[in-house]
Design a protein around this motif. Sequence first.
Motif, PDB file in Angstrom:
ATOM      1  N   MET A 101     -15.309 -20.547  40.900  1.00  0.00           N
ATOM      2  CA  MET A 101     -14.924 -21.895  40.462  1.00  0.00           C
ATOM      3  C   MET A 101     -16.135 -22.616  39.878  1.00  0.00           C
ATOM      4  N   ALA A 102     -15.849 -23.626  39.095  1.00  0.00           N
ATOM      5  CA  ALA A 102     -16.927 -24.416  38.494  1.00  0.00           C
ATOM      6  C   ALA A 102     -16.477 -25.869  38.374  1.00  0.00           C
ATOM      7  N   TYR A 103     -17.444 -26.749  38.432  1.00  0.00           N
ATOM      8  CA  TYR A 103     -17.132 -28.182  38.463  1.00  0.00           C
ATOM      9  C   TYR A 103     -17.989 -28.964  37.465  1.00  0.00           C
ATOM     10  N   LEU A 104     -17.380 -29.996  36.918  1.00  0.00           N
ATOM     11  CA  LEU A 104     -18.136 -30.956  36.110  1.00  0.00           C
ATOM     12  C   LEU A 104     -18.915 -31.840  37.070  1.00  0.00           C
ATOM     13  N   GLN A 105     -20.220 -31.946  36.836  1.00  0.00           N
ATOM     14  CA  GLN A 105     -21.041 -32.751  37.740  1.00  0.00           C
ATOM     15  C   GLN A 105     -21.548 -34.032  37.093  1.00  0.00           C
ATOM     16  N   ALA A 106     -21.924 -33.954  35.848  1.00  0.00           N
ATOM     17  CA  ALA A 106     -22.439 -35.156  35.175  1.00  0.00           C
ATOM     18  C   ALA A 106     -22.508 -34.923  33.673  1.00  0.00           C
ATOM     19  N   PHE A 107     -22.536 -36.015  32.958  1.00  0.00           N
ATOM     20  CA  PHE A 107     -22.773 -35.978  31.513  1.00  0.00           C
ATOM     21  C   PHE A 107     -23.999 -36.828  31.197  1.00  0.00           C
ATOM     22  N   GLY A 108     -24.544 -36.615  30.038  1.00  0.00           N
ATOM     23  CA  GLY A 108     -25.647 -37.446  29.578  1.00  0.00           C
ATOM     24  C   GLY A 108     -25.621 -37.517  28.069  1.00  0.00           C
ATOM     25  N   ALA A 109     -26.345 -38.460  27.527  1.00  0.00           N
ATOM     26  CA  ALA A 109     -26.382 -38.605  26.071  1.00  0.00           C
ATOM     27  C   ALA A 109     -27.663 -39.287  25.634  1.00  0.00           C
ATOM     28  N   TYR A 110     -27.982 -39.060  24.397  1.00  0.00           N
ATOM     29  CA  TYR A 110     -29.080 -39.798  23.773  1.00  0.00           C
ATOM     30  C   TYR A 110     -28.732 -40.050  22.317  1.00  0.00           C
ATOM     31  N   PRO A 157     -25.242 -21.505  18.099  1.00  0.00           N
ATOM     32  CA  PRO A 157     -25.170 -22.157  16.776  1.00  0.00           C
ATOM     33  C   PRO A 157     -23.742 -22.173  16.235  1.00  0.00           C
ATOM     34  N   ILE A 158     -22.890 -22.906  16.916  1.00  0.00           N
ATOM     35  CA  ILE A 158     -21.449 -22.854  16.629  1.00  0.00           C
ATOM     36  C   ILE A 158     -20.965 -24.109  15.904  1.00  0.00           C
ATOM     37  N   ALA A 159     -21.805 -25.101  15.736  1.00  0.00           N
ATOM     38  CA  ALA A 159     -21.424 -26.383  15.112  1.00  0.00           C
ATOM     39  C   ALA A 159     -20.431 -27.144  15.988  1.00  0.00           C
ATOM     40  N   SER A 160     -19.436 -27.736  15.389  1.00  0.00           N
ATOM     41  CA  SER A 160     -18.651 -28.770  16.086  1.00  0.00           C
ATOM     42  C   SER A 160     -18.031 -28.331  17.402  1.00  0.00           C
ATOM     43  N   ALA A 161     -17.629 -27.080  17.504  1.00  0.00           N
ATOM     44  CA  ALA A 161     -17.019 -26.620  18.753  1.00  0.00           C
ATOM     45  C   ALA A 161     -18.055 -26.071  19.733  1.00  0.00           C
ATOM     46  N   GLY A 162     -19.325 -26.197  19.414  1.00  0.00           N
ATOM     47  CA  GLY A 162     -20.382 -25.582  20.216  1.00  0.00           C
ATOM     48  C   GLY A 162     -20.441 -26.055  21.654  1.00  0.00           C
ATOM     49  N   SER A 163     -20.298 -27.355  21.860  1.00  0.00           N
ATOM     50  CA  SER A 163     -20.396 -27.837  23.241  1.00  0.00           C
ATOM     51  C   SER A 163     -19.171 -27.420  24.052  1.00  0.00           C
ATOM     52  N   LEU A 164     -18.003 -27.373  23.404  1.00  0.00           N
ATOM     53  CA  LEU A 164     -16.806 -26.932  24.119  1.00  0.00           C
ATOM     54  C   LEU A 164     -16.945 -25.461  24.517  1.00  0.00           C
ATOM     55  N   PHE A 165     -17.408 -24.641  23.586  1.00  0.00           N
ATOM     56  CA  PHE A 165     -17.626 -23.232  23.909  1.00  0.00           C
ATOM     57  C   PHE A 165     -18.683 -23.117  25.024  1.00  0.00           C
ATOM     58  N   GLY A 166     -19.717 -23.950  24.948  1.00  0.00           N
ATOM     59  CA  GLY A 166     -20.751 -23.937  25.978  1.00  0.00           C
ATOM     60  C   GLY A 166     -20.199 -24.287  27.348  1.00  0.00           C
ATOM     61  N   MET A 167     -19.340 -25.303  27.398  1.00  0.00           N
ATOM     62  CA  MET A 167     -18.738 -25.700  28.681  1.00  0.00           C
ATOM     63  C   MET A 167     -17.872 -24.575  29.243  1.00  0.00           C
ATOM     64  N   ALA A 168     -17.095 -23.941  28.371  1.00  0.00           N
ATOM     65  CA  ALA A 168     -16.215 -22.861  28.838  1.00  0.00           C
ATOM     66  C   ALA A 168     -17.041 -21.683  29.354  1.00  0.00           C
ATOM     67  N   LEU A 169     -18.105 -21.347  28.614  1.00  0.00           N
ATOM     68  CA  LEU A 169     -18.976 -20.262  29.080  1.00  0.00           C
ATOM     69  C   LEU A 169     -19.657 -20.640  30.389  1.00  0.00           C
ATOM     70  N   ALA A 170     -20.107 -21.876  30.477  1.00  0.00           N
ATOM     71  CA  ALA A 170     -20.795 -22.340  31.692  1.00  0.00           C
ATOM     72  C   ALA A 170     -19.888 -22.229  32.907  1.00  0.00           C
ATOM     73  N   ALA A 171     -18.611 -22.543  32.707  1.00  0.00           N
ATOM     74  CA  ALA A 171     -17.674 -22.464  33.834  1.00  0.00           C
ATOM     75  C   ALA A 171     -17.578 -21.038  34.363  1.00  0.00           C
ATOM     76  N   HIS A 172     -17.655 -20.072  33.455  1.00  0.00           N
ATOM     77  CA  HIS A 172     -17.584 -18.674  33.889  1.00  0.00           C
ATOM     78  C   HIS A 172     -18.922 -18.196  34.470  1.00  0.00           C
ATOM     79  N   LEU A 173     -20.015 -18.760  33.980  1.00  0.00           N
ATOM     80  CA  LEU A 173     -21.331 -18.265  34.377  1.00  0.00           C
ATOM     81  C   LEU A 173     -21.904 -18.987  35.605  1.00  0.00           C
ATOM     82  N   ALA A 174     -21.386 -20.165  35.921  1.00  0.00           N
ATOM     83  CA  ALA A 174     -21.932 -20.940  37.042  1.00  0.00           C
ATOM     84  C   ALA A 174     -21.894 -20.168  38.369  1.00  0.00           C
ATOM     85  N   PRO A 175     -20.830 -19.433  38.666  1.00  0.00           N
ATOM     86  CA  PRO A 175     -20.848 -18.692  39.939  1.00  0.00           C
ATOM     87  C   PRO A 175     -22.009 -17.691  40.026  1.00  0.00           C
ATOM     88  N   ALA A 176     -22.488 -17.202  38.896  1.00  0.00           N
ATOM     89  CA  ALA A 176     -23.579 -16.233  38.900  1.00  0.00           C
ATOM     90  C   ALA A 176     -24.949 -16.894  38.783  1.00  0.00           C
TER      91      ALA A 176
END
Lengths: 323, 95
Positions: A1-10, A108-127
Amino acid sequence: MAYLQAFGAYLPDRVVDNHELSAQVGTEAEWILRATGIVERRFAAPDESVASLGIRAAKNCLENAPLPARDIGLLLAACSSAERRFPGPASAIAAGLGIQGVPAIDLPIASAGSLFGMALAAHLAPAYGHVLVVATEVMSRVVERHPAHRDTAILFGDGAGACLIGPQTGFAEIRDSLLASDGDFAEALHLAPDAPLYMDGRTVILQAARKLPRAITGLLERNGILPAAVQVFLMHQANLNLIARVAQTLAVPEDRFFCNIQRYGNTSSASLLIAAAEWRLQHPSPPAGPLVFAAFGAGLHWGALLAAPGTPANSGITVGGAM
Amino acid sequence: MNHQARIIEIVERLSGKPLSIGPDESLFESGVLDSFALTDMIGALEKEFSIRIPDSDLTPRKFESIARIDAYVAHALLRAASPTLGTPRMGMPRG
């Protein structure tokens, strides 16, 4: 499982409104607003880079968590406007956070990059444990502010966002994601070396207006959730009219879609996380219902991610930069 | 009503005014349809002619003018009747 913990921006300090831009691209400020819904955007200072923006957003996210940088197990950095072909900004962002040695992967995925990153992170967080997803763009340096490139020049802005995803706790559990790509339309939106960004806007809109609602609907259906039950839709901020179109297709009130494109323009991969950071700032209490993230962009790459209230909420209530 | 007349009716409904350009002129360059009206037109064509326009056909060029749309619809109807046919190719007759 994976959880959203926080967001940030600049967001960089310099505000560029439609009046300033319209003079450069030979159009009217009112037309820019009508065509895009954008009122103003931010441009990075000459001494800022995609890495420096990303570091600021990452630090803001870690403050919001709160989590010391040394506890990050993996860093994913989405960026389509890097100053050089390689290395991308991931390793520089990691170094800026003082976590040399932690794997740092560029997307280097452009507009969908952060969404792809979040999806990958959800799978990789347990490891890997805590995964920090950073999306950072200096789009102002890859578009040509000239009448011949008016349609792209008016859209883009600079900024960075970040999202911390952990394996054990957070304010919402990542339940599912649906990602897709279609290289048949790769030429419709691309950035070639030493050339300004190219976008066939009509093709992109045609494809996005169909693929985005379909991805969101498919994700929700397979999780037994009606669009009307979603608390908020957080989307890549590409075009206000497109967001309205997606809302209309899903038969969901437009105010269910968080929008800040009016103030920042399209910041490519960063826009989803900047929007999420602002939304979280305004809604620091535990979510009352499902959250849907969605993005579409060059590639074509697109998809949606579903999160829902899970374990007790943490903090995550400030946003960096001049918002 | 023939196909072209039905297509013109859709375009006029979406643009909110009578069509004042020829069948070969660009609906986009002439300002009759913008990007979002184009997405509406795709949906309207699917409904009006009971056809399915696949994602692979969603390029503005195929719907650039009344003549191109007419040719596309004709081929799509033929394809629906004979599923072994491919998708319409560009370079279709211009008038």
